[in-house]
Design a protein around this motif. Structure first.
Motif, PDB file in Angstrom:
ATOM      1  N   ASN A   1      52.017 -36.082 -15.394  1.00 13.35           N
ATOM      2  CA  ASN A   1      51.128 -36.477 -16.481  1.00 13.35           C
ATOM      3  C   ASN A   1      51.646 -37.503 -17.364  1.00 13.35           C
TER       4      ASN A   1
ATOM      5  N   ALA B   1      41.516 -33.368  -8.946  1.00 13.01           N
ATOM      6  CA  ALA B   1      41.538 -32.701 -10.334  1.00 13.01           C
ATOM      7  C   ALA B   1      40.154 -31.847 -10.540  1.00 13.01           C
TER       8      ALA B   1
ATOM      9  N   ASP C   1      41.493 -42.268  -9.269  1.00  9.35           N
ATOM     10  CA  ASP C   1      42.445 -41.828 -10.283  1.00  9.35           C
ATOM     11  C   ASP C   1      42.276 -40.399 -10.246  1.00  9.35           C
ATOM     12  N   GLU C   2      43.502 -39.418  -9.826  1.00 14.13           N
ATOM     13  CA  GLU C   2      43.554 -38.027  -9.680  1.00 14.13           C
ATOM     14  C   GLU C   2      42.123 -37.617  -9.167  1.00 14.13           C
TER      15      GLU C   2
ATOM     16  N   SER D   1      45.872 -41.800  -7.037  1.00 12.90           N
ATOM     17  CA  SER D   1      46.864 -41.223  -7.991  1.00 12.90           C
ATOM     18  C   SER D   1      46.903 -39.979  -7.907  1.00 12.90           C
ATOM     19  N   THR D   2      47.957 -39.189  -8.165  1.00 11.36           N
ATOM     20  CA  THR D   2      48.070 -37.898  -8.006  1.00 11.36           C
ATOM     21  C   THR D   2      49.300 -37.144  -8.578  1.00 11.36           C
ATOM     22  N   HIS D   3      49.521 -36.032  -9.033  1.00  4.13           N
ATOM     23  CA  HIS D   3      50.778 -35.207  -9.319  1.00  4.13           C
ATOM     24  C   HIS D   3      50.873 -34.227  -8.420  1.00  4.13           C
TER      25      HIS D   3
ATOM     26  N   GLN E   1      38.913 -40.215 -13.038  1.00  5.17           N
ATOM     27  CA  GLN E   1      39.286 -38.615 -12.890  1.00  5.17           C
ATOM     28  C   GLN E   1      38.092 -37.848 -13.149  1.00  5.17           C
TER      29      GLN E   1
END
Lengths: 250, 255
Positions: free
Chosen positions: A41, A167, A163-164, A194-196, A86
């Motif tokens: 993040n 989530a 984007d994410e 995108s991701t963590h 997101q």
């Protein structure tokens, strides 16, 4: 030979309030790729994405979409690069599912018949046509993400940027959304996601970029980067930790 | 799943929902003017008609009461204030504290009028799409020469109606989050309002920012071409609503 859709040439974007942002990022995206942009993040993933369709302009460097500079071709960039944010709730504009999906093509000035045709097709493809008259607020998390994708698909983009996307989604919602993303990629759309939490989509990705403190620190096939991801605050997938082959997330 | 308030737009198979939005606006304006002259009997008849529409629109009275509880507090406050400030036959409520019978009756009448207008707003909000409202506002403004940006006015009005349910939903979320931390034990009303207003405003502005970015990314601009601009669909029920409204207005003003 695949052609480059997006070329990012040494872009930087520094937020004056925090001093953080993007620093000297360069890479290009080929047609049909499935790219994961990973990073913890605040690493700059969302900032990078907002440059791809001209929502933010770089402080230096430039971005080309099909060879055209984004800063002087914003409408074109937004049509070619569809963006899914997101927070699904905050991107819903319409009061019905149909109205929301039709928002993009209406902005493009298409005829009533064309808007209807595209919207009906996109909703059907994403399994939402039976909900077309419903208020979007009544949809589940997964359905809202699929509606966001439908809203972008109606603009016929080449690239879909997410984007994410996973989530706040439960297992069923994640699974449905993942199927929709894979279907998009199979249908020829380039995916940048995108991701963590790379576990869910690493199996299908053709390439992984790692952003750390605003810099692009790695860009390679996912299997070559897995052992290094934890250095950048990203969790290594379980299978990789256990020395097994990466499996499709179910 | 998100919460949908009773004010949120919904699609129902009932005449009110298919009505030309211009007809709805004319009916609401006419009835609102008539209501300013309404006495208890008129208010009873108008409220009965509105409650019937609410019932046919599948709106839930108990939920409406819950969602409008602060509005009901305000109505109660009006009754009390009128009771204290209107001269007339005094009624002792506690030792030397008096209110007047006339004040209470007057306050009740004013509150009932407000409630009727609120019910009309509720019916309008839940049955009208913001795009149709924008077109209708532009249509009404068209003959007026000194308003140059009719489209912008239409967009502003439609956005207000569109986002009112969302703001109410956010307010309810903030209120629930605070109740879970015993905010109801706070006796100071100023502090209570401040505790709700600060996070609510932050949340609303933050959401508005995100929404604007999402709209821009889908090529929105102020001169957005409208696919159905100036396109109004008639349902065939308009005449019934015009006649019904005219009868109610005539009854209220002249009888």
């Amino acid at each position: 030979m695949r052609q480059n859709i997006i070329e990012i040439k040494d872009i930087s974007h520094i937020y004056s309030t925090t001093g953080r942002g993007l620093k000297n990022i360069s890479f290009s995206v080929e047609s049909g790729e499935f790219i994961i942009v990973a990073g913890k993040n605040g690493s700059g993933k969302s900032t990078l994405f907002r440059h791809l369709n001209g929502l933010l302009s770089p402080t230096s460097g430039k971005i080309l979409i099909h060879g055209k500079d984004v800063s002087s071709n914003i409408r074109y960039a937004r049509q070619v690069v569809g963006m899914i944010f997101q927070d699904a709730d905050c991107q819903i504009v319409g009061q019905t599912v149909f109205e929301d999906a039709a928002f993009g093509p209406e902005n493009l000035g298409l005829s009533f018949e064309e808007v209807n045709k595209r919207t009906t097709k996109a909703l059907a493809e994403l399994g939402l046509i039976h909900l077309k008259d419903q208020n979007p607020a009544t949809l589940s998390g997964g359905e809202k993400r699929r509606l966001a994708i439908a809203g972008v698909l109606t603009m016929r983009p080449d690239v879909v940027v997410l984007d994410e996307p996973f989530a706040n989604l439960d297992y069923a919602g994640t699974s449905e959304l993942l199927s929709a993303i894979l279907w998009l990629n199979k249908a020829g759309h380039t995916i940048i996601l995108s991701t963590h939490d790379i576990e869910k989509c690493i199996f299908w990705a053709s390439r992984m970029l790692i952003i750390h403190e605003g810099r692009l620190v790695a860009d390679d096939k996912p299997q070559y980067l897995l052992k290094d991801v934890e250095k950048f605050g990203i969790r290594e997938p379980c299978a990789s930790k256990l020395g097994m082959n990466i499996m499709a997330w179910r | 799943m998100g919460r949908v308030t009773q004010f949120s737009y919904r699609k129902e198979d009932f005449a009110l929902f298919q009505l030309d939005v211009r007809c709805k606006i004319i009916c609401i304006c006419s009835l609102s003017v008539a209501i300013t002259k309404a006495d208890f009997l008129h208010l009873f008849v108008i409220s009965a008609a509105l409650l019937w529409l609410i019932y046919r629109s599948n709106l839930k009275i108990l939920i409406i009461v819950k969602e409008l509880k602060y509005f009901f507090f305000m109505l109660f406050f009006i009754v009390i204030v009128r009771g204290f400030t209107t001269s007339g036959e005094p009624i002792s409520i506690y030792k030397e504290i008096y209110i007047t019978k006339e004040g209470i009756i007057d306050g009740a009448k004013i509150s009932w009028r407000f409630l009727s207008i609120m019910f009309m707003g509720l019916l309008f909000s839940c049955s009208t799409q913001s795009a149709s409202l924008k077109n209708a506002v532009m249509w009404f403004l068209k003959p007026i020469p000194f308003i140059p940006e009719k489209k912008r006015v239409g967009v502003m009005v439609s956005l207000f109606v569109r986002f009112l349910p969302l703001i109410m939903d956010k307010a309810s979320e903030v209120s629930d989050a605070q109740k879970s931390r015993c905010s109801h034990l706070q006796k100071n009303p100023i502090k209570r309002i401040k505790n709700i207003a600060t996070p609510l405003l932050q949340k609303v502005f933050h959401s508005a920012d995100k929404l604007i970015i999402a709209m821009e990314s889908r090529c929105y601009n102020a001169n957005r071409p409208e696919v159905n601009e100036h396109h109004f669909l008639r349902s065939g029920y308009e005449e019934y609503f015009y006649v019904g409204t005219a009868l109610l207005a005539f009854f209220t003003i002249f009888i």
